[in-house]
Enzyme design. Structure first.
Site, PDB file in Angstrom:
ATOM      1  N   CYS A 140      37.855  37.626   8.450  1.00 30.30           N
ATOM      2  CA  CYS A 140      38.683  36.246   9.656  1.00 30.30           C
ATOM      3  C   CYS A 140      39.002  37.268  10.528  1.00 30.30           C
ATOM      4  O   CYS A 140      37.856  37.135  11.482  1.00 30.30           O
ATOM      5  CB  CYS A 140      39.956  36.456   8.771  1.00 30.30           C
ATOM      6  SG  CYS A 140      40.339  34.491   9.985  1.00 30.30           S
ATOM      7  N   HIS A 153      39.011  34.904   3.463  1.00 27.01           N
ATOM      8  CA  HIS A 153      40.454  36.206   3.554  1.00 27.01           C
ATOM      9  C   HIS A 153      40.549  36.839   1.563  1.00 27.01           C
ATOM     10  O   HIS A 153      41.174  36.808   0.294  1.00 27.01           O
ATOM     11  CB  HIS A 153      41.847  35.864   3.713  1.00 27.01           C
ATOM     12  CG  HIS A 153      42.588  35.295   4.332  1.00 27.01           C
ATOM     13  ND1 HIS A 153      42.671  36.412   5.652  1.00 27.01           N
ATOM     14  CD2 HIS A 153      41.868  34.686   5.245  1.00 27.01           C
ATOM     15  CE1 HIS A 153      42.640  36.402   6.978  1.00 27.01           C
ATOM     16  NE2 HIS A 153      42.615  34.796   6.373  1.00 27.01           N
ATOM     17  N   GLU A 209      41.202  39.748   0.332  1.00 28.84           N
ATOM     18  CA  GLU A 209      42.781  40.087  -0.603  1.00 28.84           C
ATOM     19  C   GLU A 209      43.410  38.737  -0.765  1.00 28.84           C
ATOM     20  O   GLU A 209      44.454  39.459  -1.328  1.00 28.84           O
ATOM     21  CB  GLU A 209      43.265  40.472   0.666  1.00 28.84           C
ATOM     22  CG  GLU A 209      44.403  39.578   1.613  1.00 28.84           C
ATOM     23  CD  GLU A 209      43.182  38.705   2.330  1.00 28.84           C
ATOM     24  OE1 GLU A 209      44.024  38.229   3.484  1.00 28.84           O
ATOM     25  OE2 GLU A 209      42.072  38.460   3.044  1.00 28.84           O
TER      26      GLU A 209
END
Length: 225
Positions: free
Chosen positions: A113, A207, A209
């Protein structure tokens, strides 16, 4: 296989825990967990003097530049849009130095990002300061489809269209020197960029994660090994 040491840049924020409210270097737990799930050891890299970035990167096998606030527009020669967030100058200076040190040494690098945007800026690119449709609400991750570009490193990791967690209102505009687009959204937004071989340098606008797919991080970990 020896587990590679992967440095992850951090936020610098006022935070609360227990009875304390103090300035803190912090990182959403999804980042270290993703590194660990992909076979690496995660090390947090809080903002420091930019002159120390090369020494930090020299101790790492790989680098992740995490998400966070908007990059200050002065970094890419632009005036701030009214919708651009307040600057995080310590992070900008530190993380740009980390990115440049990784590029100089050939250290495998993944920008997530904000990290992808910093990679683009470090290589002389610019950013779109506001776009709609990639944030569902304040503090709420949305999802949309990204399509890989055939023949790229990203496509070798994730060859199919995939739905990804997204939360951003800025994006890559003019590409930095040497970067190629390796994925895009349905609206044409650049969703991944990379440097061609032999470098292992990849930025993704979403993202990972916040999802269970470890393929992108596993690619970094393999390169770092």
């Amino acid at each position: 296989m020896t587990q590679p040491l992967i440095g992850v840049s951090t936020y610098l924020e006022d935070a609360s825990w227990g009875v304390w409210r103090l300035p803190a270097a912090l990182l959403p737990v999804g980042y270290p967990r993703l590194v660990q799930s992909a076979g690496g050891i995660a090390a947090m890299l809080p903002p420091d003097e930019p002159g120390r970035a090369a020494a930090a990167v020299a101790r790492l096998d790989g680098l992740v530049v995490a998400g966070g606030p908007d990059v200050e527009p002065v970094r890419y020669g632009a005036d701030p849009d009214p919708r651009t967030g307040p600057p995080a100058r310590e992070r900008d200076a530190w993380e740009l130095a980390l990115v440049r040190a990784a590029l100089d040494t050939g250290t495998p690098l993944l920008g997530i990002c904000r990290g992808m945007q910093l990679l683009n800026v470090a290589l002389g690119g610019t950013l779109v300061q506001h776009l709609d449709g990639h944030v569902d609400g304040v503090g709420v991750f949305g999802r949309h489809t990204v399509t890989p570009v055939a023949g790229t490193r990203y496509a070798s990791l994730v060859p199919e269209e995939s739905s990804v967690p997204t939360y951003h209102h800025q994006s890559v505009d003019r590409l930095g020197t040497g970067l190629v687009v390796s994925a895009h959204a349905d609206d044409g937004t650049v969703e991944a960029v990379e440097l061609p071989d032999p470098s292992w340098v990849l930025g993704v606008q979403w993202h990972p994660e916040m999802a269970e797919d470890t393929r992108v991080m596993a690619g970094l970990v393999r390169a770092a090994s």
